[in-house]
Design an enzyme around this catalytic site. Structure first.
Site, PDB file in Angstrom:
ATOM      1  N   ASN A 163     -40.056   4.982  -1.020  1.00 26.69           N
ATOM      2  CA  ASN A 163     -41.302   5.773  -0.639  1.00 26.69           C
ATOM      3  C   ASN A 163     -42.458   5.032  -0.360  1.00 26.69           C
ATOM      4  O   ASN A 163     -43.446   5.614  -0.264  1.00 26.69           O
ATOM      5  CB  ASN A 163     -41.540   6.832  -1.795  1.00 26.69           C
TER       6      ASN A 163
ATOM      7  N   GLY B 206     -40.283  11.774  -4.662  1.00 29.67           N
ATOM      8  CA  GLY B 206     -39.666  10.768  -4.030  1.00 29.67           C
ATOM      9  C   GLY B 206     -38.460  10.686  -3.825  1.00 29.67           C
ATOM     10  O   GLY B 206     -37.641  11.342  -3.781  1.00 29.67           O
ATOM     11  N   SER B 207     -37.847   9.273  -3.746  1.00 26.48           N
ATOM     12  CA  SER B 207     -36.564   9.079  -3.746  1.00 26.48           C
ATOM     13  C   SER B 207     -36.164   7.419  -3.640  1.00 26.48           C
ATOM     14  O   SER B 207     -37.184   6.650  -3.346  1.00 26.48           O
ATOM     15  CB  SER B 207     -35.892   9.623  -2.548  1.00 26.48           C
ATOM     16  N   ASN B 208     -34.998   7.151  -3.816  1.00 26.25           N
ATOM     17  CA  ASN B 208     -34.581   5.699  -3.398  1.00 26.25           C
ATOM     18  C   ASN B 208     -33.414   6.175  -2.762  1.00 26.25           C
ATOM     19  O   ASN B 208     -32.668   7.038  -2.485  1.00 26.25           O
ATOM     20  CB  ASN B 208     -34.225   4.721  -4.683  1.00 26.25           C
TER      21      ASN B 208
END
Length: 804
Positions: free
Chosen positions: A510, A238-240
């Site tokens: 996400n 995922g990621s921010n």
């Protein structure tokens, strides 16, 4: 500004010219170039600053690719070589057919399946056709020159250097590569969410031998499995990212914090560099290994990051088969014969293996999407997988457009022109104070109307649940069609993409585009992009709380971004720890019964939970206990029963809340957690950094952050090893992190961090230097401008040049 650019250009050209003209005897020294001559005519200057970060200076895109390929090989030759074995379909030849495959470039469970897929791609000429496709549908000349140069640079490094990494030293599978190999690696990344997800099912698909119709997939079970499958992709990788508009910042300019969560090992690692062609390109950031462009980064005026998007990147067509031949399917009453692709793979210590793959007008026949989503090929029915990214080799041009952008409008224009991103959102900010979020990704053109008209009974369940459309392949009017502004048939055009411009903040962790800004929700997009009005993950909720508070506070600077990255606040802890501590203290006799039926004294755990600071800092006492408790609790108690206050679309950030500690699973999870930690010799109140570590060069390095289920912004997914005293490795998590702003000086204010460092070679000085920074929550000050590069105390200049 023009004067400054011209002076920089002249300085850089002079350096490049002078460096490549240096005598061959030039000795390695600080600031003095090393020469690495090879065959051909490409050249570059690679200037290394602290932590082994290369600043690659070149005169053309081919030269830039050359320098990038050479420098990547310096740090990651074994990882790169392993990936090239994968995309050539040669893993079975060197490592054995039944060995686990390379997870970085496909979902294949075993080498043989991956090899059959990639050999099939190679023998069908798929990537060659894409390379020959004129732009904008195909890659530009600049993108192809970068690929060609990368291959040449990688090969030059192999000729000129001795491999010291024991992972591939003297290995026969480390070989020169071609432009096609580099392009195929990019292709593998493009189809990760489509054909790459179905490799086992594509290569195993064979016509049924029995005449019985066979069972159809269970619709509800398949829908649940599909929902979990597509959600797991965002959770695992995922990621921010958040972009702040000028109204929220101290100087009216934009700010961007990018925090992608990617694997810490293997071929999907980031690698950090600066790429410069004087007067044409100047960009710094992280590249996915094996690619020649900056994936996530910044230039002098704009910064961008990506987060894995919720768009469902494939769809299925359910085929109605000819009663007399299961390799013939019917469209509008007319029979069409499947195309056979016979693929042969060399196998270590055994004869070659030949298998047949079956292809249709919609794509390959597939019999599963992972083990949990079976799609049986019967005498009456088969399923074909449509992956629009199988004709998308444009990601390099998207990255180049970002690299040359002068603001967020140019970023958006690049996305609209190239449509090259397969499975990510884009978040950007610029020096003029603009912010941007957009889910501009390549998705099958499945509208809600098309799904309503054409879904099979299976699709009627899977599409609302997961966005996975299963369309009636027997009807021509169920074709995906084409948007007038789309760069290729069968995908959505730019006008349909969710976009949020110039909001005070634009954030994604996400979940879908719906709450990129909680005060300005995005709606009106098709289900295939993601859902609306549903519960958000704890990471999204925590992130929105944090960034909304930051925007409301205002006067933000890069320091505020740095503080957010390492706040290590645990949203799950804020919601549940106090209730858990009170319920623990109320247990009769201070004991709870574990899942094995044994009573466990949990009284110490009650005190630890009550005193925990609700963070995953390495110094935090109680974080490890809550982590293990929360994992066990959420694994055994359904989400619907976990909270007393259910989700409400009217308060999507604040709900659900209030832990229901009366559920039987709570006391059991508490007892099991306490027993587990004691059995591992781990004190309930010990510091997290004593038991959440990675081991590099024999040294234990504490790792801050927390897992997806805890909702921590600084996400890490550690590997539990009770015999090793806790968490002894990280599988995925915070990777190439950047906090970027501007102060009007012409040089961006940028702080970066590559959590796992530049090299995976245990003999490299850059195996763990940035990992130690990550452990101490310290940053690298970006050296972007020429004066900063030249003033680096660690400056080392390497000239790589080909001789004809």
């Amino acid at each position: 500004m023009r004067i400054r650019l011209r002076r920089f250009t002249l300085t850089a050209v002079a350096l490049l010219t002078a460096a490549t003209a240096l005598p061959a005897a030039a000795a390695p020294a600080q600031g003095r170039p090393e020469r690495h001559p090879s065959h051909g005519g490409l050249s570059a200057v690679v200037r290394y600053t602290e932590y082994g970060i290369p600043h690659i200076l070149a005169r053309s895109y081919a030269d830039l690719g050359f320098g990038t390929g050479w420098a990547q090989a310096t740090d990651q030759v074994c990882t790169l070589a392993d990936g090239f074995v994968t995309v050539r379909g040669e893993r079975s030849r060197y490592f054995g057919a039944d060995a686990p495959s390379d997870p970085a470039l496909s979902s294949a469970s075993r080498n043989l399946a991956g090899d059959l897929y990639f050999r099939g791609v190679r023998e069908a000429g798929t990537v060659e056709r894409l390379l020959a496709t004129p732009e904008p549908a195909g890659p530009s000349r600049a993108a192809k020159d970068l690929m060609r140069g990368f291959a040449a640079g990688y090969n030059a490094w192999l000729r000129q250097n001795r491999i010291t990494d024991p992972a591939c030293r003297n290995a026969p599978w480390v070989k020169p590569v071609t432009t096609l190999d580099v392009a195929t690696r990019g292709y593998a990344l493009a189809v990760l969410g489509g054909q790459g997800r179905g490799v086992d099912g594509i290569t195993a698909a064979q016509p049924p031998t029995a005449t019985a119709a066979g069972p159809a997939p269970d619709a509800d079970r398949t829908a649940r499995a599909a929902r979990e499958l597509f959600a797991a992709e965002s959770a695992d990788m995922g990621s921010n990212a958040v972009a702040f508009g000028g109204a929220t910042t101290a100087n009216g300019r934009g700010l961007l914090l990018g925090n992608p969560h990617y694997p810490w090992q293997g071929g999907r690692r980031f690698w950090q560099s600066q790429q410069t062609i004087p007067g044409r390109l100047d960009v710094s950031g992280g590249s996915l290994l094996g690619t020649a462009t900056i994936s996530i980064g910044h230039n002098a005026r704009v910064a961008w990051s990506h987060t894995v998007a919720t768009g469902t990147t494939l769809n299925l067509h359910q085929l109605t088969l000819d009663a007399a031949d299961p390799t013939v399917y019917v469209v509008d009453g007319r029979p069409e014969r499947m195309t056979k692709r016979q693929v042969t793979v060399a196998v270590k210590d055994g004869p070659p293996v030949t298998r047949t793959q079956w292809w249709t007008r919609y794509g390959p026949v597939v019999t599963s999407l992972g083990a949990s989503v079976p799609l049986p090929w019967t005498s009456t029915t088969a399923y074909a997988l449509n992956d629009p990214n199988a004709v998308n080799l444009r990601a390099s041009d998207t990255a180049l457009g970002f690299s040359r952008a002068r603001g967020t409008d140019d970023v958006l224009a690049t996305l609209r022109r190239t449509q090259g991103l397969p499975w990510v959102n884009t978040i950007a900010a610029d020096s003029s104070g603009h912010s941007l979020f957009t889910q501009s990704q390549v998705l099958p053109r499945v509208t809600d109307d098309l799904a309503a008209r054409c879904s099979t009974p299976l699709g009627q369940v899977t599409y609302p649940s997961s966005g996975l459309a299963v369309l009636d392949g027997a009807r021509g009017d169920c074709a995906l069609g084409r948007d007038a502004d789309a760069v290729q048939p069968g995908i959505f055009g730019p006008a349909r993409m969710p976009v949020l411009k110039d909001a005070p903040y634009a954030e994604n962790s996400n979940d879908s585009a719906w709450l990129a800004n909680a005060e300005r929700p995005l709606t009106g997009y098709e289900r295939v992009f993601g859902n609306i009005g549903t519960a958000r993950s704890l990471r999204t909720r925590g992130a929105l709380q944090d960034v909304a508070a930051m925007a409301g506070r205002g006067r933000l600077t890069v320091r505020d971004l740095q503080a957010q990255q390492f706040a290590n606040r645990v949203p799950a802890g804020d919601l549940a720890a106090a209730d858990a501590a009170r319920a623990c203290a109320a247990l009769p006799g201070g004991t709870a019964t574990g899942s094995d039926g044994k009573a466990v004294d949990v009284s110490e755990a009650c005190r630890v939970l009550a005193g925990w600071d609700r963070t995953t800092d390495t110094s935090s006492r109680g974080a490890l206990l809550f982590d293990r408790l929360w994992r066990k609790l959420t694994a055994t108690v359904p989400a619907a029963r976990l909270w007393k206050v259910p989700f409400s679309a009217a308060d999507p950030v604040g709900t659900p809340n209030t832990l229901d500690t009366t559920v039987p699973g709570f006391a059991t999870a508490l007892a099991d957690s306490v027993a587990e930690l004691r059995a591992a010799g781990v004190g309930l109140g010990s510091r997290l950094g004593e038991h959440q570590v990675v081991v590099r060069d024999g040294q234990r390095i504490a790792v801050p952050g927390g897992t997806e289920s805890l909702g921590v912004w600084n996400k890490v997914e550690p590997v539990w090893n009770p015999a090793g005293g806790g968490y002894a490795e990280v599988s995925t998590g915070s990777s190439y992190i950047q906090a970027v702003g501007w102060d009007g000086s012409g040089c961006p204010v940028a702080r970066t961090l590559l959590s796992y460092s530049q090299s995976s070679n245990p003999r490299s000085a850059h195996l763990a230097d940035q990992t130690r920074l990550f452990s101490g929550e310290r940053w690298v000050t970006s050296r972007f401008c020429e004066k900063d590069i030249r003033s680096s105390p660690a400056l080392r200049v390497v000239v790589v040049r080909e001789r004809r």
